[in-house]
Structures are given as structure tokens and as C-alpha cells.
Write an enzyme that holds these catalytic residues in place. Structure first.
Site, PDB file in Angstrom:
ATOM      1  N   ASN A   1      -4.959 -10.186  -4.785  1.00 44.38           N
ATOM      2  CA  ASN A   1      -5.282  -8.750  -4.720  1.00 44.38           C
ATOM      3  C   ASN A   1      -4.214  -7.969  -3.964  1.00 44.38           C
ATOM      4  O   ASN A   1      -4.483  -7.255  -3.009  1.00 44.38           O
ATOM      5  CB  ASN A   1      -6.680  -8.512  -4.134  1.00 44.38           C
TER       6      ASN A   1
ATOM      7  N   ASN B   1     -16.051  -8.964   4.533  1.00 41.86           N
ATOM      8  CA  ASN B   1     -16.732  -9.105   3.248  1.00 41.86           C
ATOM      9  C   ASN B   1     -16.577 -10.542   2.768  1.00 41.86           C
ATOM     10  O   ASN B   1     -15.443 -10.983   2.562  1.00 41.86           O
ATOM     11  CB  ASN B   1     -16.112  -8.143   2.225  1.00 41.86           C
TER      12      ASN B   1
ATOM     13  N   HIS C   1      -4.723 -13.788   2.605  1.00 39.61           N
ATOM     14  CA  HIS C   1      -4.156 -12.568   2.023  1.00 39.61           C
ATOM     15  C   HIS C   1      -2.824 -12.308   2.719  1.00 39.61           C
ATOM     16  O   HIS C   1      -2.797 -12.008   3.902  1.00 39.61           O
ATOM     17  CB  HIS C   1      -5.117 -11.389   2.203  1.00 39.61           C
TER      18      HIS C   1
ATOM     19  N   HIS D   1     -15.505 -14.610  -5.901  1.00 34.24           N
ATOM     20  CA  HIS D   1     -15.974 -13.776  -4.797  1.00 34.24           C
ATOM     21  C   HIS D   1     -17.369 -13.301  -5.243  1.00 34.24           C
ATOM     22  O   HIS D   1     -17.477 -12.397  -6.067  1.00 34.24           O
ATOM     23  CB  HIS D   1     -14.994 -12.612  -4.606  1.00 34.24           C
TER      24      HIS D   1
ATOM     25  N   ARG E   1      -0.523 -10.149   1.442  1.00 32.73           N
ATOM     26  CA  ARG E   1      -0.272  -8.704   1.259  1.00 32.73           C
ATOM     27  C   ARG E   1       1.032  -8.333   0.568  1.00 32.73           C
ATOM     28  O   ARG E   1       1.302  -7.151   0.375  1.00 32.73           O
ATOM     29  CB  ARG E   1      -0.339  -7.962   2.607  1.00 32.73           C
TER      30      ARG E   1
ATOM     31  N   ASP F   1     -10.598 -12.364  -6.235  1.00 32.25           N
ATOM     32  CA  ASP F   1     -11.109 -12.151  -4.880  1.00 32.25           C
ATOM     33  C   ASP F   1     -10.958 -10.713  -4.393  1.00 32.25           C
ATOM     34  O   ASP F   1      -9.932 -10.070  -4.597  1.00 32.25           O
ATOM     35  CB  ASP F   1     -10.413 -13.071  -3.881  1.00 32.25           C
TER      36      ASP F   1
ATOM     37  N   HIS G   1      -4.975  -6.264   8.510  1.00 30.51           N
ATOM     38  CA  HIS G   1      -5.019  -4.815   8.312  1.00 30.51           C
ATOM     39  C   HIS G   1      -4.335  -4.147   9.492  1.00 30.51           C
ATOM     40  O   HIS G   1      -4.393  -4.653  10.613  1.00 30.51           O
ATOM     41  CB  HIS G   1      -6.462  -4.312   8.226  1.00 30.51           C
TER      42      HIS G   1
ATOM     43  N   ASP H   1      -9.675 -16.956   4.999  1.00 33.34           N
ATOM     44  CA  ASP H   1      -9.781 -15.574   4.497  1.00 33.34           C
ATOM     45  C   ASP H   1      -8.992 -14.628   5.414  1.00 33.34           C
ATOM     46  O   ASP H   1      -9.427 -13.511   5.707  1.00 33.34           O
ATOM     47  CB  ASP H   1     -11.239 -15.120   4.351  1.00 33.34           C
TER      48      ASP H   1
ATOM     49  N   HIS I   1     -15.702 -18.106   0.455  1.00 33.31           N
ATOM     50  CA  HIS I   1     -16.447 -17.623   1.632  1.00 33.31           C
ATOM     51  C   HIS I   1     -17.967 -17.571   1.488  1.00 33.31           C
ATOM     52  O   HIS I   1     -18.559 -16.495   1.528  1.00 33.31           O
ATOM     53  CB  HIS I   1     -15.900 -16.274   2.103  1.00 33.31           C
TER      54      HIS I   1
HETATM   55 ZN   LIG Z   1     -13.395 -12.354  -1.031  1.00 27.02          ZN
END
Ligand SMILES: [Zn+2]
Length: 433
Positions: free
Chosen positions: A102, A286, A70, A187, A72, A160, A317, A313, A240
Site C-alpha cells: 500500500n 487497525n 510498511h 486484511h 512506505r 493490506d 507515520h 505491522d 494481524h
Molecule cells: Zn492491515
């Protein structure tokens, strides 16, 4: 500027795809591997302008490929952006990174995919490969224009962060994606079974008084999806994998020749739900960290090829989203810069075979994403990682290229450090001396 000729002297070159694990010289010329072999560097090393890299005990690996990160951008650049994400990737030995859609907005259009590709290209570090959404807005309803997305550079589709829950939508997604030979990355989470869940459902969640995310919420989706993949003859990839049940379903499906593949994260190979004791939000992920029996099953599935690859993954954050009540905290941890040393720790302990770990980080994810397989052989593109397996270092915020530092491994001493990463013969990371 990259040197015209670069010679790695007396490195342990490990490339399971080529059956190579030997101490050799590797010569890089104009972006490609020119020669591999004992004393192959004697003559090139004497050429004018040649750069010679020699480091006692160092390993040379093919460039790593991450199928699940990710980054971002667009939208949450305070957590990570393409520049910092790719810098973190290169520091971790990754030459190729697949970025999940995402973002804000979701990458569900040609324009966003093109923007991501253009931005990454202009930076010239590790290569970025967008994964576009399966459904518009990741809402699980209307399918995206996958032909456009692939044409713009998407290597796969995934919602995802959200599961494609509807069987009818999943069936159509598999059928549609297969016409463009795009893998569908799921996912797997039955959101009704995980409503309000904070961690794995078991003794630890009971002890902490947190609502649990039962294994069956993953297993039920994986079982259904395998049947849909068989029915549609499409390429299905499980993101995952976290449960023993998933490994069992995948093993059975592969045994019947269904085109399913799967990934596992470093943290699901390393940690159990007991890491959450003390309400450590850095361990809130997650799917959640599971139990020792799941970790054992995941390691076994990776070792025997039931699970194809390791994907980080990487989920950055900010402190704001992690330094709060457990129930409020965002899910995910960073992974790009820690993946290799943490996993080689498991190899050192005899828990995983080295050749499987390297294949699971190189040729296996490249194949799933349809990328050229990184390899150490004459004529291959020079995507290489020089790694010192002995150097010890302490994981600390100041050492990370990522904008975020949300990992439970802060403060841990690890063994093994990336010294140099190169993509197409150009250094994209060099460790400070
Ligand atoms: Zn995921």
C-alpha cells in the site's frame, strides 16, 4: 568487510526449529555456519584474522523474519524509505522483511516490484521481499498479474490496509494465486461495519465517545475466507488477528486440515483498548487494540500454534499524522526495533513460551513467505542475531533507526538489546558501545 572466520563463544543458542537451546560455540565461515557445539570454536578462534565475539549471558538466535511491514517507499519517504526501514529492521534483529504494497503508487505491477527489489539489493542490508497487491490499485476489483509479480520477486499478495470484501473477487484471487503457489494475505475488515470507527467497540469507546470497530467486522470476514480457502484449496493467511473469535475460527479450520495460517502483532499481544484512554493517538491502530479477553485468546492461540507467527505491522507515520485530533490521526505504530525486547518481556513474565516466540519470528514466517528457514545448524546460511537479554534501555526517539517514532512505548524501559545482526555472514547491524 566481514571477517573470514567469526566465532561466537559460549552463547546460549536458541533455535526451536533445530531443537537447540544450549550454551555452545557457533563458528561462521564464508557466510555459512561451519560448526555448532561446545568448544567448537577453540581451534577456529586461533586462526589468523578470526573475529571472536564473546559476551557473558548473550543469546544467539536465527535471523528474524517479518511478514508484515510498511516501508512506505515509493511515495511516502518522509515516513520511512527502504534504507531507513531496512536499517530499523536490522537494528531489531530482522534479516528478512516482507513489505506491504500500500505504497504510492500501490505495488501492483512488475515495474514497482522490480524497483523495490533492486533498491533493497543495492543497499545490501536486511533482505526485502515485496508483497504485491491482490487487486489493481487495491480497489478490490480486477486481479493483478500475479505471475509477473511473482517472477519479479513478490512472495505473497495482499491488499493490506483494505479488505478484499467481494466474495467473488476473493474466490478468484485464491484460485489465481494458488496456481503460482502465492499465499493470499487478507486484511479482514468488513468496511461497512467499521465505517467511521476510531477504536474497538466496547465500554472504553462508549466512555470516550468514539465510534467503535466491532470484533464481528473481523470475525465475519475470517469465517467467510476460511470457507473460500477450503473450497478453493488455496493458501490463505490472516494478517494481524485481533479477536478471540478469529482464534476460534482458525483453530477449527486448522483442525479440519484447511491451509490457513495467521499472524499476530506485538501490540495486540501486549495492549488493550484501555491504552486509548486519554485519546493517545499512538495507540490508534487497525485492527484496533481489543479487550483483555482477546489478548488472552491471542496469547493462547500463539502458544498452541493456532496462530503461526508474529509480524510487526511496522507502520511509520510522521508527527503531522499523529499529533492531531484522534479522529484525524493515521492508524498504525512502528514495531521493527521494539518487537524482540517487548515480546521477551512477556516471556519473562511467563505469559508466552520462549521457543514459540522465536519460532513465530523465524521459521514460521519464513515458511509462509517461501523463504529459506533461518536456522542454527552446520551448513546453514549465517543469518544470526546476538542478543543481550539482560541489558536495560529506554525506548527513545533518538535511539531509533526508523524515520518515525510513533509508538506508545516511548519512554518505557525494556530489558534485552540486539547487539549484532548478520545476514549471510555479514554484519548488517552492530549496537554502538
Ligand atoms: Zn492491515
Amino acid at each position: 568487510m566481514a571477517a573470514e572466520i567469526l566465532v561466537f563463544r559460549n552463547v546460549r543458542a536458541v533455535d526451536p526449529g533445530s531443537g537447540l537451546d544450549d550454551v555452545v560455540d557457533v563458528v561462521v565461515e564464508r557466510g555459512r555456519i561451519a560448526r555448532v557445539g561446545r568448544a567448537a570454536g577453540d581451534e577456529p578462534a586461533r586462526a589468523s584474522g578470526a573475529r571472536v565475539v564473546e559476551r557473558a549471558g548473550a543469546w544467539l538466535l536465527p535471523g528474524l523474519v517479518d511478514l508484515h511491514a510498511h516501508v512506505r517507499e515509493p511515495g511516502q519517504e518522509y515516513k520511512e524509505d527502504i534504507r531507513s526501514g531496512l536499517a530499523a529492521a536490522a537494528a531489531g534483529g530482522f534479516t528478512d522483511v516482507c513489505a506491504m504494497p500500500n505504497t504510492r503508487p500501490v505495488n501492483d505491477t512488475r515495474a514497482i516490484t522490480e524497483m523495490i527489489v533492486a533498491k533493497a539489493r543495492s543497499l545490501g542490508g536486511a533482505r526485502l521481499h515485496p508483497i504485491a497487491a491482490i487487486t489493481v490499485g487495491q480497489r478490490g476489483e480486477a486481479l493483478t498479474e500475479m505471475a509477473d509479480l511473482k517472477d519479479a520477486g513478490a512472495v505473497a499478495v495482499s491488499d493490506d490496509g483494505r479488505c478484499v470484501t467481494s466474495s467473488a473477487v476473493m474466490r478468484r484471487a485464491l484460485e489465481y494465486a494458488s496456481t503460482f503457489d502465492l499465499p493470499v494475505i487478507q486484511h479482514a475488515e468488513d468496511h461497512e461495519l467499521t465505517a467511521g470507527a476510531q477504536m474497538h467497540e466496547g465500554a472504553t469507546s462508549a466512555l470516550l465517545g468514539l465510534r467503535g470497530w466491532p470484533r464481528v467486522a473481523e470475525d465475519a470476514i475470517v469465517a467467510r475466507d476460511v470457507l473460500l480457502a477450503e473450497y478453493t484449496r488455496a493458501r490463505y493467511h490472516l494478517a494481524h488477528a485481533s479477536t478471540e473469535g478469529s482464534t476460534r475460527i482458525l483453530r477449527e479450520a486448522k483442525g479440519r486440515g484447511i491451509a490457513v495460517t495467521a499472524e499476530v502483532t506485538p501490540h495486540h499481544l501486549l495492549l488493550t483498548d484501555e491504552a486509548v484512554l486519554g485519546y493517545d493517538t499512538a495507540c490508534k491502530v487497525n485492527p484496533p487494540l481489543r479487550e483483555a479477553s482477546d489478548v488472552e485468546a491471542l496469547r493462547a492461540a500463539l502458544a498452541d500454534g493456532t496462530i503461526d507467527c508474529i509480524a510487526t505491522d511496522h507502520a511509520p507515520h510522521s508527527a503531522l499524522e499523529k499529533e492531531c485530533e484522534f479522529a484525524e490521526a493515521a492508524t498504525g505504530m512502528i514495531g521493527l526495533e521494539l518487537c524482540l525486547p517487548l515480546l521477551l518481556g512477556l516471556v519473562d513474565e511467563g505469559k508466552l513460551p520462549l521457543a514459540r516466540v522465536i519460532a513465530a519470528l523465524t521459521s514460521a514466517p519464513a515458511k509462509i513467505a517461501g523463504l529459506p528457514s533461518p536456522s542454527i545448524r552446520d551448513g546453514a546460511r549465517a543469518d544470526l542475531v546476538l542478543f543481550d537479554p539482560q541489558e536495560r534501555w529506554i525506548i527513545a526517539k533518538e535511539r531509533l533507526r526508523s524515520k518515525s517514532s510513533n509508538t506508545p512505548f516511548l519512554g518505557r524501559e525494556v530489558k534485552g538489546r540486539v547487539i549484532l545482526t548478520m545476514a549471510s555472514g555479514a554484519p548488517i547491524f552492530e549496537a554502538p558501545r
